[in-house]
Write a protein that holds these residues in place. Structure first.
Motif, PDB file in Angstrom:
ATOM      1  N   PHE A 135       0.811  -1.210   0.000  1.00 15.92           N
ATOM      2  CA  PHE A 135       0.000   0.000   0.000  1.00 15.92           C
ATOM      3  C   PHE A 135       0.849   1.267   0.000  1.00 15.92           C
ATOM      4  N   SER A 136       2.150   1.136   0.194  1.00 17.88           N
ATOM      5  CA  SER A 136       3.005   2.320   0.248  1.00 17.88           C
ATOM      6  C   SER A 136       4.122   2.273  -0.793  1.00 17.88           C
ATOM      7  N   SER A 137       3.921   1.493  -1.824  1.00 19.70           N
ATOM      8  CA  SER A 137       4.937   1.359  -2.861  1.00 19.70           C
ATOM      9  C   SER A 137       5.268   2.709  -3.484  1.00 19.70           C
ATOM     10  N   GLU A 138       6.553   2.936  -3.744  1.00 23.31           N
ATOM     11  CA  GLU A 138       6.979   4.169  -4.411  1.00 23.31           C
ATOM     12  C   GLU A 138       6.627   4.153  -5.893  1.00 23.31           C
ATOM     13  N   ASP A 139       6.289   2.986  -6.393  1.00 20.19           N
ATOM     14  CA  ASP A 139       5.810   2.835  -7.765  1.00 20.19           C
ATOM     15  C   ASP A 139       4.290   2.992  -7.748  1.00 20.19           C
ATOM     16  N   GLU A 140       3.788   4.094  -8.296  1.00 18.84           N
ATOM     17  CA  GLU A 140       2.361   4.398  -8.211  1.00 18.84           C
ATOM     18  C   GLU A 140       1.508   3.326  -8.883  1.00 18.84           C
ATOM     19  N   ASN A 141       1.974   2.791  -9.979  1.00 23.07           N
ATOM     20  CA  ASN A 141       1.206   1.731 -10.652  1.00 23.07           C
ATOM     21  C   ASN A 141       1.116   0.483  -9.782  1.00 23.07           C
ATOM     22  N   ALA A 142       2.207   0.153  -9.093  1.00 22.50           N
ATOM     23  CA  ALA A 142       2.210  -1.006  -8.199  1.00 22.50           C
ATOM     24  C   ALA A 142       1.296  -0.764  -7.002  1.00 22.50           C
ATOM     25  N   ARG A 143       1.305   0.460  -6.496  1.00 27.44           N
ATOM     26  CA  ARG A 143       0.422   0.786  -5.372  1.00 27.44           C
ATOM     27  C   ARG A 143      -1.037   0.643  -5.779  1.00 27.44           C
ATOM     28  N   LYS A 144      -1.395   1.198  -6.924  1.00 17.46           N
ATOM     29  CA  LYS A 144      -2.781   1.116  -7.387  1.00 17.46           C
ATOM     30  C   LYS A 144      -3.207  -0.332  -7.639  1.00 17.46           C
ATOM     31  N   ALA A 145      -2.273  -1.131  -8.165  1.00 14.26           N
ATOM     32  CA  ALA A 145      -2.569  -2.547  -8.411  1.00 14.26           C
ATOM     33  C   ALA A 145      -2.819  -3.276  -7.095  1.00 14.26           C
ATOM     34  N   SER A 146      -2.082  -2.900  -6.076  1.00 11.95           N
ATOM     35  CA  SER A 146      -2.258  -3.515  -4.751  1.00 11.95           C
ATOM     36  C   SER A 146      -3.624  -3.187  -4.179  1.00 11.95           C
ATOM     37  N   VAL A 147      -4.018  -1.939  -4.292  1.00 11.04           N
ATOM     38  CA  VAL A 147      -5.326  -1.504  -3.792  1.00 11.04           C
ATOM     39  C   VAL A 147      -6.451  -2.200  -4.560  1.00 11.04           C
ATOM     40  N   LYS A 148      -6.325  -2.242  -5.873  1.00 11.99           N
ATOM     41  CA  LYS A 148      -7.351  -2.875  -6.715  1.00 11.99           C
ATOM     42  C   LYS A 148      -7.511  -4.356  -6.361  1.00 11.99           C
ATOM     43  N   ALA A 149      -6.387  -5.059  -6.205  1.00 12.51           N
ATOM     44  CA  ALA A 149      -6.442  -6.477  -5.867  1.00 12.51           C
ATOM     45  C   ALA A 149      -7.039  -6.687  -4.482  1.00 12.51           C
ATOM     46  N   PHE A 150      -6.716  -5.814  -3.555  1.00 13.76           N
ATOM     47  CA  PHE A 150      -7.246  -5.916  -2.193  1.00 13.76           C
ATOM     48  C   PHE A 150      -8.765  -5.774  -2.196  1.00 13.76           C
ATOM     49  N   ILE A 151      -9.255  -4.791  -2.917  1.00 14.14           N
ATOM     50  CA  ILE A 151     -10.700  -4.559  -2.965  1.00 14.14           C
ATOM     51  C   ILE A 151     -11.419  -5.730  -3.641  1.00 14.14           C
ATOM     52  N   GLU A 152     -10.891  -6.148  -4.795  1.00 12.45           N
ATOM     53  CA  GLU A 152     -11.583  -7.164  -5.593  1.00 12.45           C
ATOM     54  C   GLU A 152     -11.464  -8.567  -5.012  1.00 12.45           C
ATOM     55  N   GLN A 153     -10.369  -8.854  -4.335  1.00 14.04           N
ATOM     56  CA  GLN A 153     -10.156 -10.210  -3.827  1.00 14.04           C
ATOM     57  C   GLN A 153     -10.387 -10.313  -2.322  1.00 14.04           C
ATOM     58  N   VAL A 154      -9.650  -9.526  -1.562  1.00 16.09           N
ATOM     59  CA  VAL A 154      -9.672  -9.686  -0.105  1.00 16.09           C
ATOM     60  C   VAL A 154     -10.969  -9.171   0.507  1.00 16.09           C
ATOM     61  N   LEU A 155     -11.340  -7.944   0.186  1.00 14.87           N
ATOM     62  CA  LEU A 155     -12.573  -7.395   0.755  1.00 14.87           C
ATOM     63  C   LEU A 155     -13.786  -8.213   0.335  1.00 14.87           C
ATOM     64  N   ALA A 156     -13.788  -8.651  -0.914  1.00 12.23           N
ATOM     65  CA  ALA A 156     -14.917  -9.457  -1.395  1.00 12.23           C
ATOM     66  C   ALA A 156     -15.017 -10.769  -0.619  1.00 12.23           C
ATOM     67  N   ALA A 157     -13.875 -11.405  -0.373  1.00  6.72           N
ATOM     68  CA  ALA A 157     -13.870 -12.671   0.361  1.00  6.72           C
ATOM     69  C   ALA A 157     -14.297 -12.462   1.811  1.00  6.72           C
ATOM     70  N   ALA A 158     -13.797 -11.402   2.424  1.00  2.28           N
ATOM     71  CA  ALA A 158     -14.140 -11.124   3.823  1.00  2.28           C
ATOM     72  C   ALA A 158     -15.620 -10.779   3.967  1.00  2.28           C
ATOM     73  N   ALA A 159     -16.156 -10.045   3.004  1.00  2.00           N
ATOM     74  CA  ALA A 159     -17.577  -9.709   3.032  1.00  2.00           C
ATOM     75  C   ALA A 159     -18.422 -10.975   2.928  1.00  2.00           C
ATOM     76  N   PHE A 160     -18.005 -11.886   2.065  1.00  2.00           N
ATOM     77  CA  PHE A 160     -18.718 -13.159   1.908  1.00  2.00           C
ATOM     78  C   PHE A 160     -18.659 -13.966   3.201  1.00  2.00           C
ATOM     79  N   ALA A 161     -17.474 -14.008   3.822  1.00  4.45           N
ATOM     80  CA  ALA A 161     -17.282 -14.804   5.032  1.00  4.45           C
ATOM     81  C   ALA A 161     -17.752 -14.087   6.287  1.00  4.45           C
ATOM     82  N   LYS A 162     -18.115 -12.821   6.153  1.00  7.67           N
ATOM     83  CA  LYS A 162     -18.565 -12.001   7.281  1.00  7.67           C
ATOM     84  C   LYS A 162     -17.515 -11.981   8.392  1.00  7.67           C
ATOM     85  N   THR A 163     -16.302 -11.628   7.994  1.00  5.40           N
ATOM     86  CA  THR A 163     -15.211 -11.575   8.959  1.00  5.40           C
ATOM     87  C   THR A 163     -14.353 -10.345   8.700  1.00  5.40           C
ATOM     88  N   LYS A 164     -13.330 -10.157   9.504  1.00  4.06           N
ATOM     89  CA  LYS A 164     -12.477  -8.979   9.383  1.00  4.06           C
ATOM     90  C   LYS A 164     -11.251  -9.281   8.520  1.00  4.06           C
TER      91      LYS A 164
END
Length: 274
Positions: A82-111
């Motif tokens: 989330f703090s990469s000095e490469d802006e494209n890498a940072r944005k890719a990290s955020v996008k993957a987190f939202i699409e994969q991790v948050l989606a999975a956690a929302a489904f599992a109803k966990t943190k």
């Protein structure tokens, strides 16, 4: 909701990514069930919803809950930050987190737990801090609707560029206006390096966490190192803490023996100091 009994705190265990269809994994769950654990955190490297659905059913069969999804293994595997000095890498990290991790956690109803994902220390720390906060803002814009609890782990300054102490992490949450969506995750291993004591950070920030990682100074299970866990439990008692205690650490030789010993050690310590 209170889940603590009158004597001890509900015990959980963080398990790193493993083949949950293997006999070794089911054996681990059997032991946790026998030892009356409350649940497990899973440090996953992939977030396929169909597999998580199977996993949730498996946990339920052993009377265990999925208490959280950790992202350290996933971040390392994919070089996400989330703090990469490469802006494209940072944005890719955020996008993957939202699409994969948050989606999975929302489904599992966990943190979700964010530790390693904050990013390792690089040359321009100030620039990293700005990138880190920008990432959190972008995530929060989506998560305000998804309402997945995000726990920022306070990790030591050798490992992470941001949110090193418990109070520092709370200040990030306040700056984000993220109360109720973001929480701090204290970890005794990191606190041992970053804090002057256990008592003040726990008492001062008691309204910002409902889970604490317990790991000894050598990163083994509690009771296999030199940390004074009585001080930790005294602080939790003073704070009227009502959350969970999650064991995190590396296995020295034998999981069965070490997790049983550590659970007994923590429960005995809690009884003596709470």
């Amino acid at each position: 909701m209170k889940i603590r009994d009158n004597v001890t705190f509900p015990l959980c265990l963080q398990i790193w990514d493993t083949d949950f269809k293997s006999s070794n994994f089911t054996k681990m769950l059997q032991i946790l069930c026998q030892e009356h654990f409350f649940g497990v955190e899973l440090n996953l490297t992939s977030f396929d919803i169909s597999e998580i659905e199977v996993l949730l059913e498996l946990l339920r069969s052993y009377n265990l809950r999925l208490t959280g999804i950790a992202t350290g293994a996933w971040a390392k595997k994919n070089d996400y930050s989330f703090s990469s000095e490469d802006e494209n890498a940072r944005k890719a990290s955020v996008k993957a987190f939202i699409e994969q991790v948050l989606a999975a956690a929302a489904f599992a109803k966990t943190k979700v737990i964010v530790g390693t994902l904050k990013g390792a220390v690089q040359i321009d720390k100030q620039k990293q801090l700005q990138s880190f906060f920008r990432s959190l803002c972008e995530i929060d814009a989506v998560n305000k609707k998804m309402k997945v609890p995000v726990y920022l782990e306070a990790t030591n300054h050798y490992e992470s560029c941001a949110a090193n102490t418990v109070s520092d992490t709370v200040e990030v949450i306040k700056k984000l206006h993220g109360e109720g969506r973001y929480f701090v995750l204290p970890d005794t291993y990191h606190m041992n390096m970053e804090e002057t004591n256990f008592f003040i950070p726990v008492l001062k920030n008691r309204n910002y966490f409902t889970n604490i990682h317990m790991s000894d100074n050598n990163r083994c299970f509690p009771g296999y190192g030199m940390l004074r866990f009585g001080e930790v439990y005294s602080a939790l008692k003073a704070a009227d803490y009502q959350g969970t205690v999650t064991i995190e650490g590396r296995i020295q030789n034998d999981f069965d023996e070490e997790i049983r010993n550590s659970a007994a050690f923590l429960r005995c310590t809690a009884m003596n100091f709470c």
